[in-house]
Design an enzyme around this catalytic site. Structure first.
Site, PDB file in Angstrom:
ATOM      1  N   SER A 114       0.853  -1.188   0.000  1.00 59.20           N
ATOM      2  CA  SER A 114       0.000   0.000   0.000  1.00 59.20           C
ATOM      3  C   SER A 114       0.890   1.240   0.000  1.00 59.20           C
ATOM      4  CB  SER A 114      -0.899   0.002   1.228  1.00 59.20           C
ATOM      5  OG  SER A 114      -0.116   0.214   2.381  1.00 59.20           O
ATOM      6  N   LYS A 115       0.234   2.379  -0.065  1.00 60.53           N
ATOM      7  CA  LYS A 115       0.945   3.658  -0.155  1.00 60.53           C
ATOM      8  C   LYS A 115       2.027   3.812   0.911  1.00 60.53           C
ATOM      9  CE  LYS A 115      -1.553   7.183  -2.571  1.00 60.53           C
ATOM     10  NZ  LYS A 115      -2.900   6.618  -2.811  1.00 60.53           N
TER      11      LYS A 115
END
Ligand code: GLU
Length: 463
Positions: A240-241
Site C-alpha cells: 500500500s501507499k
C-alpha cells in the site's frame, strides 16, 4: 500447443507494479514458448473506468517494453457477444432465466445471514416452469451450475486446487439489463481470443472455479491457469501507499530504468539459481512458470535501487545523456559536457534523478552556488593557488593523461600532495566536495569554462 497469453487490466487508475509484473510474466511466458501476448482492457465498469486510465496502461506497458503483439481488445465492445453466449447456454439447457426481484434476493440474503449460512442464491428458478414468470420483470440469466462433485483446477503455480460444487451457487451470467457479469465476460473473451494460458494474480483464484464452470457448460476447452502470488510490503502486509511507490509512473519519475524495474519484478517471486541481473533476452530464455513461488513476494525497494544502479552502469551513454538533459532542461553545450562525463557520472548514481543531480554543475554558469563544505575549502591561500593553476592549465592539452600529469607536476612543484590541489579545484569547478575524477571533470568542462570557473573564485595570485 500455440501459446497465447493476455494481460487483462481493469482501467481504474494507474498501472500498478503488481499488474506490471503480471504483464511481464505473460509476456515472458509467451515469448519463451514462441507464442503471442495480448492485451484486453476490462472496461465494463463504466462508472470506474476512464480513458486516462486506459492511456496510463498503454503508456506504462510501452515504457516497460511490454506492448502487446496485437491492438488491445476492449471488453466493453463485446457485450453483444457475451449476451449471445448466454443465450446459447440457455439453449443448451446449461442456464436458466431467473425472475427474482431485488427484494426477493435481499430477503434471501437476510435469511441466510440469520441462519448463519453463506448468502447463496437458492436456485428457486432453476427448475421452475418459465410459464410461472411474473410480468414486468426482465429476467437475469443464471448458470445451471453442477450441484454435486467438485470443480478442480490444475494450477501451474498453485498446484491442484478444488472446491465442492455445493459451495458455489448458480451465478448470474447476464443481468436483467442485458449486461454480462465479470466472470462470464472474462470466459467468453478468453475463449474467443484463443487464450491458452491465463496468468494473473492469485486474488483471482476463486474466480477461476466459477469460470471453469462456464467453460464446462459451453463445452469449451479451458485454458491452463497460473495464479501468481501478489506483491506485499516488506512487513508482509498487502502493498500500500505507506510502503512507498506503487505505480509504474511513480517509479519512472523517481528515475528507475524500465529494464531495472522489469528485472526486479521478474526476480520478485521467480528464481533461476543465483541469477540476479537478467537481460530481457536471458529472461525470455529462462522464464517458465515452474520457477514461480507460491509465497507472497515482498517488495524490497533497496534491492530495486541496487539493481537500478547496475542497469545504469550498463546503459548507453547517449540515452542516459538524453534523460539527464531532459530532467535538467540543459542546453546543447551542457549536453555535450554531460555526455563526455557520463561514463564517470553513471558509476556513482543509483537512479536517473541522482544522475541528473550529479550532472547539474555542468549546466550552470559561474559564479557557482557552493556547498558549505566546498566553500570552506576556498581560503585566500587556495584561491591564490587556483589562480596560479589557471595559468598552468592555460597551456595544457585538455585530455585526461595530460591534465593528470599537469596537476601532479603543479602539486609537486609546490611540495603539496595532489589532493591539496585537487580538492579546492573540485570545489571551484563543481561547487561540491565530491565528483567524478578531477581530470574527467576538467575534460568535460573544457578549457574555456574551466578558466572561467577558476577566475570566478581565484583571489590575487600568490607571488
Ligand atoms: N481485470 C482483472 C484485474 O484487473 C484481471 C482479470 C483476469 O486476468 O482474468 O484484476
Amino acid at each position: 500447443m500455440t501459446v497465447r497469453t493476455r494481460f487483462a487490466p481493469s482501467p481504474t487508475g494507474t498501472l500498478h507494479i503488481g499488474s506490471a509484473r503480471t504483464a511481464l510474466f505473460n509476456y515472458l511466458f509467451s515469448r519463451h514458448h514462441g507464442g503471442t501476448y495480448l492485451l484486453r482492457i476490462e472496461d465494463t465498469d463504466r462508472a470506474r473506468n476512464t480513458e486516462q486510465a486506459v492511456q496510463a496502461i498503454i503508456d506504462g506497458l510501452e515504457w516497460l517494453g511490454l506492448s502487446p503483439d496485437e491492438p488491445p481488445v476492449f471488453q466493453s465492445t463485446r457485450e453483444a457477444r457475451h449476451a449471445e453466449v448466454a443465450r446459447e447456454m440457455l439453449a443448451r439447457g446449461q442456464a436458466y432465466r431467473c425472475y427474482c426481484t431485488p427484494e426477493e434476493l435481499a430477503e434471501m440474503r437476510r435469511r441466510a445471514e440469520a441462519e448463519g449460512r453463506p448468502p447463496r442464491y437458492d436456485g428457486r428458478w432453476r427448475d421452475r416452469d418459465p410459464k410461472e414468470a411474473p410480468t414486468g420483470v426482465t429476467p437475469a440469466i443464471r448458470l445451471k451450475a453442477p450441484r454435486d462433485g467438485e470443480t478442480v483446477i490444475e494450477d501451474l503455480v498453485q498446484g491442484t486446487v478444488r472446491v465442492a460444487n455445493a459451495e458455489l451457487d448458480d451465478m448470474i451470467i447476464l443481468r436483467g439489463n442485458g449486461a454480462p457479469t465479470y466472470q462470464h465476460a472474462v470466459v467468453v473473451d478468453d475463449h474467443d481470443m484463443g487464450i491458452s494460458h491465463v496468468i494473473r494474480g492469485d486474488d483471482h483464484l476463486t474466480n477461476a472455479f466459477r469460470q471453469m464452470q462456464i467453460y464446462r457448460a459451453m463445452d469449451w476447452e479451458p485454458p491452463r491457469f497460473a495464479h501468481i502470488p501478489l506483491i506485499h510490503g516488506a512487513d508482509g502486509a498487502k502493498l500500500s501507499k505507506r510502503h512507498g511507490a506503487q505505480s509504474v509512473v511513480e517509479f519512472r519519475e523517481m528515475g528507475f530504468l524500465p529494464e531495472a524495474l522489469c528485472n526486479y519484478l521478474l526476480r520478485l517471486g521467480w528464481g533461476h539459481g543465483d541469477a540476479e541481473v537478467l537481460s530481457r533476452e536471458e529472461a525470455i530464455r529462462l522464464f517458465d512458470l515452474d520457477g514461480v513461488g507460491r509465497a507472497a513476494a515482498r517488495m524490497d525497494y533497496a534491492k530495486l535501487t541496487h539493481l537500478n544502479a547496475v542497469w545504469l552502469r550498463r546503459a548507453d551513454d547517449e540515452r542516459l545523456t538524453r534523460e539527464v538533459v531532459q530532467r535538467l532542461g540543459a542546453s546543447a553545450e551542457a549536453a555535450g559536457r554531460i555526455q563526455t562525463l557520463m561514463p564517470a557520472l553513471k558509476e556513482r548514481a543509483r537512479t536517473l534523478n541522482e544522475l541528473a543531480a550529479s550532472a547539474r554543475f555542468l549546466t550552470v554558469r559561474p559564479p557557482l552556488a557552493m556547498e558549505s563544505k566546498a566553500e570552506a575549502l576556498l581560503t585566500p591561500t587556495t584561491r591564490g593557488m587556483l589562480a596560479e593553476l589557471a595559468r598552468a592549465l592555460g597551456k595544457v592539452a585538455f585530455a585526461p593523461p595530460a591534465l593528470d600529469a599537469a596537476l601532479r607536476d603543479f602539486a609537486a612543484a609546490r611540495g603539496e600532495k595532489l589532493g591539496a590541489v585537487a580538492q579546492p579545484l573540485r570545489a571551484a569547478l563543481t561547487g561540491a566536495v565530491s565528483s567524478p575524477p578531477i581530470d574527467a571533470v576538467l575534460t568535460a568542462l573544457g578549457r574555456e569554462e574551466t578558466l572561467a570557473r577558476l577566475a570566478a573564485v581565484a583571489g590575487a595570485p600568490v607571488t
